[in-house]
Design a protein around this motif. Structure first.
Motif, PDB file in Angstrom:
ATOM      1  N   ARG A  20      -7.563 -15.290 -13.960  1.00 43.95           N
ATOM      2  CA  ARG A  20      -8.848 -15.990 -13.870  1.00 43.95           C
ATOM      3  C   ARG A  20      -9.070 -16.529 -12.462  1.00 43.95           C
ATOM      4  NH1 ARG A  20     -11.398 -20.650 -13.954  1.00 43.95           N
ATOM      5  NH2 ARG A  20      -9.447 -21.791 -13.714  1.00 43.95           N
ATOM      6  N   GLN A  21      -8.008 -17.099 -11.873  1.00 45.53           N
ATOM      7  CA  GLN A  21      -8.131 -17.654 -10.524  1.00 45.53           C
ATOM      8  C   GLN A  21      -8.354 -16.553  -9.480  1.00 45.53           C
ATOM      9  OE1 GLN A  21      -4.808 -20.243  -9.712  1.00 45.53           O
ATOM     10  NE2 GLN A  21      -5.295 -21.626 -11.403  1.00 45.53           N
ATOM     11  N   GLU A  22      -7.685 -15.417  -9.670  1.00 49.82           N
ATOM     12  CA  GLU A  22      -7.876 -14.286  -8.750  1.00 49.82           C
ATOM     13  C   GLU A  22      -9.312 -13.773  -8.821  1.00 49.82           C
ATOM     14  OE1 GLU A  22      -6.583 -11.642  -5.811  1.00 49.82           O
ATOM     15  OE2 GLU A  22      -5.230 -13.043  -6.830  1.00 49.82           O
ATOM     16  N   LEU A  23      -9.839 -13.690 -10.028  1.00 48.05           N
ATOM     17  CA  LEU A  23     -11.227 -13.266 -10.201  1.00 48.05           C
ATOM     18  C   LEU A  23     -12.172 -14.227  -9.490  1.00 48.05           C
ATOM     19  CD1 LEU A  23     -13.458 -11.517 -11.471  1.00 48.05           C
ATOM     20  CD2 LEU A  23     -13.287 -12.995 -13.515  1.00 48.05           C
ATOM     21  N   MET A  26     -11.967 -13.745  -5.679  1.00 52.17           N
ATOM     22  CA  MET A  26     -12.593 -12.514  -5.198  1.00 52.17           C
ATOM     23  C   MET A  26     -14.114 -12.584  -5.297  1.00 52.17           C
ATOM     24  SD  MET A  26      -9.956  -9.548  -6.571  1.00 52.17           S
ATOM     25  CE  MET A  26     -10.618  -8.280  -5.469  1.00 52.17           C
ATOM     26  N   LEU A  27     -14.612 -13.239  -6.336  1.00 54.26           N
ATOM     27  CA  LEU A  27     -16.062 -13.427  -6.451  1.00 54.26           C
ATOM     28  C   LEU A  27     -16.579 -14.363  -5.362  1.00 54.26           C
ATOM     29  CD1 LEU A  27     -16.370 -13.798 -10.340  1.00 54.26           C
ATOM     30  CD2 LEU A  27     -17.270 -11.904  -8.976  1.00 54.26           C
ATOM     31  N   ASP A  28     -15.847 -15.462  -5.138  1.00 55.44           N
ATOM     32  CA  ASP A  28     -16.265 -16.428  -4.114  1.00 55.44           C
ATOM     33  C   ASP A  28     -16.263 -15.806  -2.716  1.00 55.44           C
ATOM     34  OD1 ASP A  28     -16.605 -18.366  -6.031  1.00 55.44           O
ATOM     35  OD2 ASP A  28     -14.729 -19.417  -5.614  1.00 55.44           O
ATOM     36  N   ASN A  29     -15.279 -14.909  -2.482  1.00 56.30           N
ATOM     37  CA  ASN A  29     -15.177 -14.243  -1.181  1.00 56.30           C
ATOM     38  C   ASN A  29     -16.126 -13.053  -1.062  1.00 56.30           C
ATOM     39  OD1 ASN A  29     -13.173 -16.037  -0.434  1.00 56.30           O
ATOM     40  ND2 ASN A  29     -11.491 -14.642  -0.904  1.00 56.30           N
ATOM     41  N   GLN A  30     -16.833 -12.774  -2.139  1.00 58.00           N
ATOM     42  CA  GLN A  30     -17.764 -11.643  -2.209  1.00 58.00           C
ATOM     43  C   GLN A  30     -17.063 -10.304  -1.984  1.00 58.00           C
ATOM     44  OE1 GLN A  30     -21.019 -12.648   0.517  1.00 58.00           O
ATOM     45  NE2 GLN A  30     -21.969 -13.909  -1.060  1.00 58.00           N
ATOM     46  N   ASP A  31     -15.788 -10.246  -2.387  1.00 65.63           N
ATOM     47  CA  ASP A  31     -15.065  -8.970  -2.384  1.00 65.63           C
ATOM     48  C   ASP A  31     -15.566  -8.077  -3.521  1.00 65.63           C
ATOM     49  OD1 ASP A  31     -13.374  -9.812  -0.275  1.00 65.63           O
ATOM     50  OD2 ASP A  31     -12.086 -10.873  -1.709  1.00 65.63           O
ATOM     51  N   ILE A  32     -16.014  -8.708  -4.600  1.00 65.80           N
ATOM     52  CA  ILE A  32     -16.519  -8.010  -5.775  1.00 65.80           C
ATOM     53  C   ILE A  32     -17.727  -8.774  -6.304  1.00 65.80           C
ATOM     54  CG2 ILE A  32     -14.306  -6.990  -6.482  1.00 65.80           C
ATOM     55  CD1 ILE A  32     -14.010  -9.309  -8.473  1.00 65.80           C
ATOM     56  N   HIS A  38     -25.476  -5.207 -16.753  1.00 71.13           N
ATOM     57  CA  HIS A  38     -24.529  -5.343 -17.871  1.00 71.13           C
ATOM     58  C   HIS A  38     -23.353  -6.264 -17.573  1.00 71.13           C
ATOM     59  CE1 HIS A  38     -23.668  -1.316 -15.899  1.00 71.13           C
ATOM     60  NE2 HIS A  38     -22.627  -2.026 -15.569  1.00 71.13           N
ATOM     61  N   ARG A  39     -23.289  -6.814 -16.374  1.00 72.35           N
ATOM     62  CA  ARG A  39     -22.344  -7.881 -16.028  1.00 72.35           C
ATOM     63  C   ARG A  39     -20.897  -7.466 -16.296  1.00 72.35           C
ATOM     64  NH1 ARG A  39     -24.541 -13.745 -17.350  1.00 72.35           N
ATOM     65  NH2 ARG A  39     -23.922 -14.024 -15.178  1.00 72.35           N
ATOM     66  N   GLN A  40     -20.525  -6.332 -15.734  1.00 72.55           N
ATOM     67  CA  GLN A  40     -19.169  -5.818 -15.864  1.00 72.55           C
ATOM     68  C   GLN A  40     -18.591  -5.463 -14.498  1.00 72.55           C
ATOM     69  OE1 GLN A  40     -18.982  -2.499 -18.592  1.00 72.55           O
ATOM     70  NE2 GLN A  40     -20.107  -3.572 -20.204  1.00 72.55           N
ATOM     71  N   ILE A  41     -17.254  -5.437 -14.459  1.00 73.10           N
ATOM     72  CA  ILE A  41     -16.472  -4.954 -13.324  1.00 73.10           C
ATOM     73  C   ILE A  41     -15.375  -4.080 -13.916  1.00 73.10           C
ATOM     74  CG2 ILE A  41     -14.797  -5.629 -11.543  1.00 73.10           C
ATOM     75  CD1 ILE A  41     -16.404  -8.264 -11.248  1.00 73.10           C
ATOM     76  N   CYS A  42     -15.106  -2.925 -13.324  1.00 71.31           N
ATOM     77  CA  CYS A  42     -14.065  -2.045 -13.858  1.00 71.31           C
ATOM     78  C   CYS A  42     -12.845  -2.062 -12.941  1.00 71.31           C
ATOM     79  CB  CYS A  42     -14.600  -0.617 -14.008  1.00 71.31           C
ATOM     80  SG  CYS A  42     -13.623   0.396 -15.140  1.00 71.31           S
TER      81      CYS A  42
END
Length: 209
Positions: A20-23, A26-32, A38-42
């Protein structure tokens, strides 16, 4: 033991918290970023992701959404008069067992460790991070194979329903769900519900969701 829900001891709550923390990082850093519809990441990607047909699509986006139904016009399916989504032509469809490598975006992260550990236990199709907003619900449908759920974020009011059984899966837990039966999930809570959902390749036909 439930016919549809089986809790697994694959990972500790601390390990799931590290996911959860890694996600979040990565979201905060705009890596992903989550797909805006559909609000998904694979976490894994298509074996041929470098081919020209995927040019312009991020590696972690190729496996998002449905492999059968085209839900791209999301507004049409939220009108009062609902119509069924179009099916992709058979020659346009991707198949679950072609998603067999880690998306390069996640190399060197705890998600790589997760993917390796799950592959030791199961034949995997797509492994997706799925976010459901508050006050939302999935369609009533069934899949061609079971799913594994790793609960990163959950709160009171988050439930999954398979046939006549209703289950709240607490944050920090792992579940095997037999989604070959009719099912849905809904978030009646006040914050996002985020699960990592893996396709277990008991039957490698086209994915239903």
């Amino acid at each position: 033991m439930s016919k549809y829900f089986t809790q697994l001891d694959y990972f500790t709550p601390d390990y799931i918290e590290s996911l959860r923390q890694e996600l979040t990082k990565m979201l905060d850093n705009q890596d992903i970023g989550f797909h805006r519809e559909h609000r998904q990441i694979c976490l894994n990607t298509h074996k041929d992701f470098k081919e020209p047909r995927f040019q312009g699509t991020r590696d972690y986006m190729i496996g998002t959404g449905s492999l059968i139904y085209d839900w791209s016009d999301k507004y049409k399916y939220r009108k009062k008069q609902i119509t069924l989504p179009k099916e992709y032509q058979s020659n346009q469809r991707l198949v679950e067992n072609d998603f067999n490598i880690l998306s390069p975006t996640f190399e060197g992260t705890v998600f790589e460790d997760l993917y390796d550990k799950l592959k030791e236990k199961h034949s995997l199709g797509r492994l997706r991070i799925m976010k459901m907003s508050p006050r939302n619900c999935l369609s009533w449908h069934k899949d061609t194979s079971p799913r594994i759920h790793i609960v990163l974020d959950s709160c009171e009011g988050n439930f999954m329903v398979i046939e006549d059984q209703v289950k709240h899966m607490p944050q920090g837990t792992v579940w095997l769900t037999d989604t070959r039966y009719r099912h849905t999930a809904f978030n009646s809570g006040l914050k996002d519900r985020i699960h990592i959902v893996g396709v277990l390749a008991i039957e490698f036909f086209y994915g239903d969701n």
